[in-house]
Structures are given as structure tokens and as C-alpha cells.
Motif scaffolding. Structure first.
Motif, mmCIF file in Angstrom:
data_model
loop_
_atom_site.group_PDB
_atom_site.id
_atom_site.type_symbol
_atom_site.label_atom_id
_atom_site.label_comp_id
_atom_site.label_asym_id
_atom_site.label_seq_id
_atom_site.Cartn_x
_atom_site.Cartn_y
_atom_site.Cartn_z
ATOM 1 N N GLU A 157 0.627 -1.161 0.244
ATOM 2 C CA GLU A 157 -0.062 -0.054 -0.073
ATOM 3 C C GLU A 157 0.958 1.547 0.185
ATOM 4 O O GLU A 157 0.453 1.802 -0.930
ATOM 5 C CB GLU A 157 -0.953 0.340 1.392
ATOM 6 N N THR A 158 1.921 0.812 0.531
ATOM 7 C CA THR A 158 3.104 2.545 0.724
ATOM 8 C C THR A 158 3.853 2.564 -0.402
ATOM 9 O O THR A 158 3.345 3.941 -1.185
ATOM 10 C CB THR A 158 3.931 2.164 2.030
ATOM 11 N N ASP A 186 0.989 3.925 -2.539
ATOM 12 C CA ASP A 186 0.633 5.866 -2.872
ATOM 13 C C ASP A 186 2.282 6.335 -3.678
ATOM 14 O O ASP A 186 2.331 7.109 -3.962
ATOM 15 C CB ASP A 186 0.166 5.546 -1.544
#
Length: 255
Positions: free
Chosen positions: A165-166, A169
Motif C-alpha cells: 500500500e505504501t 501510494d
């Protein structure tokens, strides 16, 4: 360093229960339906697991896990319903394919046992902190090194999901398309997987260094930060579950 897991913090009896008792329940949930392979026993065991999940207020969290295994369950139903050697009585037809009652009955029982095992493991994973589980096992004599390996296995999936997820992003902020059509997602997958793997390797190195600084490999006898919890209720539950497995074994031998 932040440690992620599938644990869902709640204030319920299931959460306060000794992790060893939950391990006993997993053993009983696997052993009893295998020793007494009937649909009624499988349904009762599944109903108990569902009740414990609802009691722990984590029932909804286990649904994606069961949904993920639907492909395997459907393949069991199709293969057994169509091709089992003992198939004799046709039950229904889908085009040229004939499903038989014997195969579907066996497949239904297998699916119930698989879902029950998933639910039993979900009770442990969703209602127990990995650190509490490993500490309980180490208090029972498990090697701290094996405990560390088990802890890493329990945390690897949520940690990689958080890293993914990081990275996503970060890539979106650089203008990369990561959503939309399947071809777009596949195109974005390769640039994402590299940083995720590198991040996991770096985290592993940092964790090993942190453990070494704290004397993980020292041969001095280890102590615990907290006292062992007194759980007489857990002892009763463990003996009860062991007795159930023994009764099921006796019933199978004399039945």
C-alpha cells in the motif's frame, strides 16, 4: 518499528482466553470431524466455530478468508460430483454434465471440514496478539528461535500488504496508473513488486539487528517482562477439549 498482524483488538471472553486453549481448540476442530466423518458432526463443529467467531466479534473478518478459498471448494465439488469412482445415483444435470449424489455428499462434507479448519485458525489469529501466542508457547518450552520464526510467519502477510500500500501510494504520486482495467493493473504490478521485496528484506535485516542488540542469541536464561497469567478456566477448557478428542477416538474404535 511497527509490527502489523491480523489481530483485531476487542474486549471479549475469546480475546482474554489463553492462546494455548485456542491451540487446543484448533486440534479438536481438526481431529473430531476426522475421527467422526459425518455431516452432522461437521455441521456441529462449524456451528461452534461460527459461534466463537461471533462471540469474539470477528465473524465478518473471516468471510474474505473463506471467500478466497471458494475456488478450491468449488473444484472439490465439481471433481467429486462428476468423477468419484463410487458415483451411482444421478442427482441433477448441468448440460452434458451429470452430478451424482455420492460425490456431492462427500464433497459437501470435505468443504464443511475445510471451512471449519479455516474458522478455527481464524479464531486464534484474529483474537490473539502474535506476541502473546509466542510468549505462551515459549513459557511451555518452545525454543525462542522457533518462536521468532512463527511470529514472522504470522506477521509476513499484513506487513507485505502494508508495504504494498505504501509503495502504491508513492507510485501514484509519481503519476503511475495502478487502478482501472486488468491490463493496467498487471502493467503496474512489476514496478511495485521490486520495492516491496526490497522493503521486506530491509525490515528483516533491521529486525535481526534489533534482536541481536537485545541479546537474542545469548545463552543466559531468558526472563519474561510480565508474569504468566493465571487462567484456571483455560486449564478446564484444555482438558475438556482433550477429553472430547479421546471420546471421539473411542467412539470411532468401537463404532
Amino acid at each position: 518499528m511497527e509490527f502489523k498482524s491480523l489481530y483485531q483488538p476487542k474486549d471479549t471472553f475469546i480475546h482474554r482466553l489463553d492462546p494455548i486453549s485456542k491451540l487446543f481448540y484448533i486440534g479438536a476442530a481438526i481431529a473430531v470431524p476426522l475421527l467422526l466423518p459425518s455431516l452432522e458432526v461437521a455441521l456441529v463443529c462449524l456451528a461452534v466455530s461460527a459461534g466463537l467467531l461471533r462471540g469474539g466479534r470477528v465473524f465478518r473478518k473471516v468471510l474474505p478468508l473463506i471467500g478466497f478459498s471458494l475456488v478450491v471448494l468449488l473444484s472439490i465439488i465439481v471433481i467429486q460430483g462428476l468423477f468419484m469412482a463410487e458415483n451411482r445415483i444421478p442427482l441433477f444435470r448441468v448440460g452434458p454434465l451429470i452430478f451424482y449424489r455420492e460425490g456431492l455428499t462427500l464433497a459437501f462434507g470435505l468443504c464443511l471440514r475445510v471451512v471449519n479448519i479455516l474458522a478455527a485458525f481464524a479464531i486464534l489469529v484474529l483474537t490473539t496478539k502474535p506476541s502473546d501466542l509466542i510468549e505462551s508457547l515459549v513459557r511451555k518450552g518452545l525454543s525462542p528461535k522457533i518462536g521468532y520464526v512463527l511470529s514472522s510467519v504470522l506477521q509476513i502477510i499484513p506487513q507485505m500488504a502494508g508495504a504494498m500500500e505504501t509503495v502504491m501510494d508513492a507510485q501514484r504520486s509519481r503519476g503511475m496508473e495502478t487502478e482501472g482495467r486488468l491490463s493496467t493493473r498487471l502493467k503496474a504490478f512489476i514496478p511495485l513488486i521490486g520495492p516491496v521485496v526490497m522493503n521486506s528484506l530491509i525490515n528483516t535485516k533491521e529486525r535481526a539487528m534489533a534482536l541481536e542488540v537485545r541479546g537474542f542469541n545469548s545463552r543466559v536464561p531468558k526472563t519474561f517482562l510480565t508474569e504468566a497469567p493465571q487462567t484456571p478456566c483455560g486449564t478446564v477448557i484444555q482438558w475438556s477439549l482433550a477429553g472430547m478428542v479421546l471420546l471421539a477416538l473411542i467412539w470411532r474404535l468401537i463404532g
